[in-house]
Design an enzyme around this catalytic site. Structure first.
Site, PDB file in Angstrom:
ATOM      1  N   HIS A  67       0.804  -1.220   0.000  1.00  0.00           N
ATOM      2  CA  HIS A  67       0.000   0.000   0.000  1.00  0.00           C
ATOM      3  C   HIS A  67       0.835   1.267   0.000  1.00  0.00           C
ATOM      4  O   HIS A  67       0.283   2.364  -0.083  1.00  0.00           O
ATOM      5  CB  HIS A  67      -0.917   0.000   1.222  1.00  0.00           C
ATOM      6  CG  HIS A  67      -0.173  -0.003   2.535  1.00  0.00           C
ATOM      7  ND1 HIS A  67       0.656  -1.029   2.911  1.00  0.00           N
ATOM      8  CD2 HIS A  67      -0.149   0.889   3.548  1.00  0.00           C
ATOM      9  CE1 HIS A  67       1.150  -0.777   4.101  1.00  0.00           C
ATOM     10  NE2 HIS A  67       0.703   0.387   4.508  1.00  0.00           N
ATOM     11  N   CYS A  68       2.151   1.165   0.105  1.00  0.00           N
ATOM     12  CA  CYS A  68       2.970   2.369   0.235  1.00  0.00           C
ATOM     13  C   CYS A  68       4.029   2.519  -0.851  1.00  0.00           C
ATOM     14  O   CYS A  68       4.056   3.517  -1.567  1.00  0.00           O
ATOM     15  CB  CYS A  68       3.670   2.378   1.603  1.00  0.00           C
ATOM     16  SG  CYS A  68       2.567   2.670   3.001  1.00  0.00           S
TER      17      CYS A  68
END
Length: 439
Positions: free
Chosen positions: A269-270
């Site tokens: 997610h990053c």
């Protein structure tokens, strides 16, 4: 002040918006440490699973939900009017990219407007979603100021970036040091007091812009170094040198080197997303970010490189074009030993294989079927094969995309076809390498 006392004695009610990979572990940790927590989400299915003490996040075991049942310290709702009962509101919503690789803050702005409808004076609002420096002041604050409540006087704002690492057995929400910053001295005191009751170590920095920059720097550091080893993999492969052996050798140096490992692309997610938030913001200041953008280009190109190599191997060793080949994709999650599918490079591999006309099945002990995703909707609900049904001659090649520990790698070798290993999974287990190609 009374709000600070409520944080210190844990009498405050905390609202956590977004009960996903960040929000649910945060909400449960806060409740475990004595706060009264209400979780907010727009997904009724999550409410049903929480009510059944059935966690949908690996970091929160079912027994953690069961232990909180009946304590009165954790509840959940889709009714955002209940934000009015919260003294602190923590925002844990997605910050994806648009198709043009620009920041998509629609979830943050929609959440801020929902908060503005219900917020009361004397409330602390904290953004945890990763974003570019300036978001708290430039996006969140103006929306909340439209209520007539003045940030820094009537309500207080802060930023505290999430640092979740799915599958990490050593660190969890409560034990990972927490960066915090307030928009002003009073807000800084409040946010520090709040998180001191939730996590073991709080690290306060001077401004929300600094805190936002800390998080984005952490992820850019990883993205750039992964791009470096991905590029080295391409170079050393041409030279006939095993990049994995090179990295393991370099890692024996007790100073000055930190090992990063290549792979079929970036997931999670990053790391695939956050660097582009900074490159976008840097344009406002007319500052080039060539290093970051080059890293993004290298990492984004890795799935295509993997499929090109797979095509060559199938053509040479099997005598088939990829359009007539049957491929077994091993691992569909973005990293080992988790079910997290966010930005998984395995999904890009699946898409490229599908576009090439190959027949593709997958196995993954953590993902029994592909969940709905913002991208790759065409693969929703595709089921995993039962590994017990695999047989020699069933596939023309095996492609290892995610190296879960629960996979029987020796059984993959018994399928009697080329094994394309993007994770060095076979060699690390000391298995025969006769039909294995590291890519």
């Amino acid at each position: 002040m009374s709000l600070k006392r409520a944080f210190l004695d844990r009498s405050a009610r905390i609202g956590v918006i977004g009960l996903g990979y960040v929000g649910l572990p945060l909400a449960v940790t806060a409740a475990q440490r004595g706060f009264h927590v209400t979780g907010f989400d727009i997904d009724p299915a999550k409410m049903d699973r929480l009510a059944a003490q059935d966690s949908y996040i690996d970091a929160v075991p079912d027994d953690a939900l069961a232990a909180l049942a009946g304590t009165g310290r954790f509840d959940w709702t889709t009714d955002f009017a209940r934000l009015a009962t919260c003294q602190a509101i923590l925002i844990c919503v997605p910050t994806p990219l648009t198709k043009q690789r620009e920041p998509d803050l629609s979830f943050v702005t929609a959440t801020a407007r929902e908060i503005a409808r219900h917020i009361r004076p004397g409330t602390l609002v904290v953004l945890e979603s990763t974003t570019y420096p300036g978001t708290t002041d430039e996006v969140l604050a103006p929306i909340l100021a439209e209520t007539g409540l003045t940030p820094g006087q009537d309500i207080f704002l802060g930023f505290s970036p999430e640092r979740e690492d799915p599958g990490n057995a050593r660190y969890n929400t409560g034990t990972i040091p927490k960066i915090v910053a307030g928009a002003g001295e009073m807000a800084g005191d409040l946010i520090e007091s709040l998180y001191a009751g939730i996590v073991d170590q709080v690290v306060r920095v001077s401004t929300t812009q600094t805190a936002e920059a800390v998080k984005i720097t952490e992820n850019i550091f990883r993205a750039v170094n992964i791009a470096l080893v991905n590029e080295l993999k391409l170079v050393y492969d041409r030279m006939g040198i095993d990049v994995w052996e090179v990295i393991d050798g370099a890692a024996t140096k007790p100073f000055g080197f930190m090992p990063f490992y290549p792979g079929p692309g970036l997931g999670g997610h990053c790391i695939p997303i956050d660097p582009f938030y900074l490159t976008w913001k840097a344009r406002e200041y007319e500052v080039p970010t060539r290093f970051i953008e080059l890293a993004g280009e290298i990492n984004t190109a890795m799935p295509t490189h993997v499929i090109d190599r797979l095509r060559e191997i199938v053509d040479r060793e099997v005598g088939k074009g990829l359009s007539r080949a049957r491929i077994l994709l091993v691992g569909i999650a973005y990293k080992k030993n988790v079910a997290d599918m966010r930005e998984s490079p395995a999904m890009r591999l699946l898409e490229l294989l599908d576009q090439a006309g190959a027949g593709v099945d997958y196995i993954d002990p953590h993902v029994p079927e592909i969940p709905p995703m913002r991208e790759y909707r065409q693969f929703t609900a595709r089921p995993a094969l039962d590994p017990a049904t695999l047989a020699p001659g069933q596939f023309d090649a095996v492609l290892i995309a995610t190296d879960h520990d629960a996979v029987d790698y020796a059984a993959l070798l018994e399928l009697a076809c080329p094994v394309i290993d993007t994770r060095n999974a076979i060699a690390r287990r000391g298995l025969p390498m006769a039909r294995v190609v590291k890519v």
